[in-house]
Design a protein around this motif. Structure first.
Motif, PDB file in Angstrom:
ATOM      1  N   UNK A   1      40.290  33.010  37.902  1.00  0.00           N
ATOM      2  CA  UNK A   1      40.506  34.225  38.693  1.00  0.00           C
ATOM      3  C   UNK A   1      41.969  34.364  39.100  1.00  0.00           C
ATOM      4  N   UNK A   2      42.451  35.606  39.035  1.00  0.00           N
ATOM      5  CA  UNK A   2      43.839  35.885  39.415  1.00  0.00           C
ATOM      6  C   UNK A   2      43.951  36.875  40.562  1.00  0.00           C
ATOM      7  N   UNK A   3      43.117  37.923  40.528  1.00  0.00           N
ATOM      8  CA  UNK A   3      43.212  38.911  41.593  1.00  0.00           C
ATOM      9  C   UNK A   3      41.885  39.638  41.789  1.00  0.00           C
ATOM     10  N   UNK A   4      41.760  40.237  42.951  1.00  0.00           N
ATOM     11  CA  UNK A   4      40.547  40.942  43.332  1.00  0.00           C
ATOM     12  C   UNK A   4      40.335  42.177  42.463  1.00  0.00           C
ATOM     13  N   UNK A   5      39.095  42.312  41.951  1.00  0.00           N
ATOM     14  CA  UNK A   5      38.648  43.484  41.205  1.00  0.00           C
ATOM     15  C   UNK A   5      39.369  43.699  39.873  1.00  0.00           C
ATOM     16  N   UNK A   6      39.912  42.649  39.270  1.00  0.00           N
ATOM     17  CA  UNK A   6      40.398  42.778  37.889  1.00  0.00           C
ATOM     18  C   UNK A   6      39.263  42.413  36.936  1.00  0.00           C
ATOM     19  N   UNK A   7      39.554  42.298  35.638  1.00  0.00           N
ATOM     20  CA  UNK A   7      38.502  42.028  34.657  1.00  0.00           C
ATOM     21  C   UNK A   7      37.817  40.678  34.887  1.00  0.00           C
ATOM     22  N   UNK A   8      38.580  39.682  35.322  1.00  0.00           N
ATOM     23  CA  UNK A   8      37.992  38.360  35.553  1.00  0.00           C
ATOM     24  C   UNK A   8      37.070  38.390  36.769  1.00  0.00           C
ATOM     25  N   UNK A   9      37.498  39.102  37.793  1.00  0.00           N
ATOM     26  CA  UNK A   9      36.654  39.266  38.976  1.00  0.00           C
ATOM     27  C   UNK A   9      35.358  39.990  38.601  1.00  0.00           C
ATOM     28  N   UNK A  10      35.484  41.053  37.816  1.00  0.00           N
ATOM     29  CA  UNK A  10      34.302  41.799  37.368  1.00  0.00           C
ATOM     30  C   UNK A  10      33.362  40.916  36.547  1.00  0.00           C
ATOM     31  N   UNK A  11      33.937  39.986  35.787  1.00  0.00           N
ATOM     32  CA  UNK A  11      33.106  39.055  35.008  1.00  0.00           C
ATOM     33  C   UNK A  11      32.307  38.153  35.935  1.00  0.00           C
TER      34      UNK A  11
END
Length: 353
Positions: free
Chosen positions: A11-21
């Motif tokens: 995870x890097x930041x809130x509500x990016x693609x990784x967060x969505x995953x």
């Protein structure tokens, strides 16, 4: 009892693609009625990111119907200091000697440390007498399996360093039914340690690097059964390679378009364009064709590697035409003909320079 096992979200930041995953994985956990949700290290890409994201993680980690187990990995080993709150029903496996007990299973976690094989083996054998035969014992681990034939790129951006290396033989005399591992990004892979004993890497649930190709997976399994891959609808890289053949009656632009048909909507395509063109017969030069291709692929391709060449000066050469006529009439198979054709083209390109 069902367990969902994943790792290496970075995870890097809130509500990016990784967060969505991560949100999607939690939804899958609910849908599949899992009772334990395991993240085997590197939930965060960097340690300081945990500080930024922890308040939002509390919200999505709480009010779930399953227990969430977190293991420190090499990227986030300092993110789980004693006393930090990650949400209801969240347990951080910070100490190997303190398992998470639930119903008839014990889950042990060996948090990442920069140690070598010998020290890892010593740590594993320190809990040997605690692994009760009447329990299903599961180890959560983040590191490198030396039995596997991986390249360094399969572990993300890790360079040449070894990360808590182990061998399958280290687990054979331990009463461990599953080793749920993290650190290996590329593909879902399972090894059988012994009868009804498994070591599994689930792969990263979202592509972190371009080398992590194809639909991503997690491991969802019934305790007592082998690990099972579960395909995900998450962003991932796909590698597509096409080759232009100026000796066939085909439109290069149509070849590009056809190669992108039926691409997964979450795929980010790395397109490789090889081969040759005849600009005289096409009525367009290299630059013009590249511009047309860029217009066609702009919405689907992450990057395009242009390797094709205009060889009209060779294809229109009378000597080459005579060669191709004789080659066509020869008894060689198609592979040999293609090899000879390419050899002649490369030779003539050297002469024409």
């Amino acid at each position: 009892m069902k367990i969902l096992h994943t790792s290496d979200l970075h995870l890097k930041q809130f509500e990016d693609e990784r967060w969505d995953t991560l949100i999607k994985l939690l939804e899958i956990g609910k849908k599949e009625k899992v009772e334990i949700f395991v993240i085997s290290g590197d939930l965060f890409d960097k340690e300081y990111i945990a500080e930024d994201l922890r308040p939002n993680l509390r919200k999505i980690f709480s009010n779930n119907v399953f227990n969430i187990l977190l293991l420190p990995g090499n990227h986030d080993s300092e993110s789980y200091k004693s006393g930090l709150y990650y949400g209801e029903n969240v347990t951080v496996l910070n100490e190997l000697t303190v398992p998470f007990d639930y119903k008839n299973i014990s889950v042990w976690g060996i948090p990442y440390e920069p140690i070598g094989e010998k020290q890892v083996l010593e740590k594993l054998h320190s809990i040997k007498s605690e692994l009760k035969p009447d329990k299903t014992n599961i180890l959560i681990y983040h590191g490198e399996l030396l039995d596997a034939f991986f390249s360094r790129k399969d572990f993300g951006e890790e360079g040449e360093e070894r990360y808590m290396p182990v061998k399958l033989s280290y687990f054979r005399d331990l009463n461990l039914n599953y080793v749920l591992a993290g650190h290996f990004h590329s593909i879902f892979e399972v090894w059988q340690i012994d009868e009804n004993k498994f070591f599994v890497y689930p792969s990263s649930p979202i592509s972190i690097k371009k080398s992590e190709l194809g639909i991503r997976k997690v491991n969802i399994f019934e305790v007592g059964e082998p690990p099972q891959e579960y395909p995900l609808d998450t962003p991932h890289f796909e590698q597509i390679s096409i080759e232009f053949n100026p000796l066939e009656d085909s439109d290069p632009l149509e070849i590009v378009k056809k190669s992108l048909v039926n691409i997964h909507p979450q795929a980010q395509v790395c397109l490789e364009v090889k081969g040759y063109i005849n600009s005289q017969s096409l009525g367009i030069n290299e630059r013009g064709l590249v511009e047309q291709i860029n217009e066609v692929v702009s919405d689907q391709c992450y990057e395009v590697d242009y390797q094709f060449k205009d060889i009209s000066v060779i294809l229109e050469d009378e000597l080459f035409k005579k060669f191709m006529k004789k080659l066509h009439l020869s008894d060689f198979n198609d592979d040999v003909k293609d090899y000879m054709k390419d050899l002649v083209i490369k030779s003539m390109m050297g002469v024409k320079k």
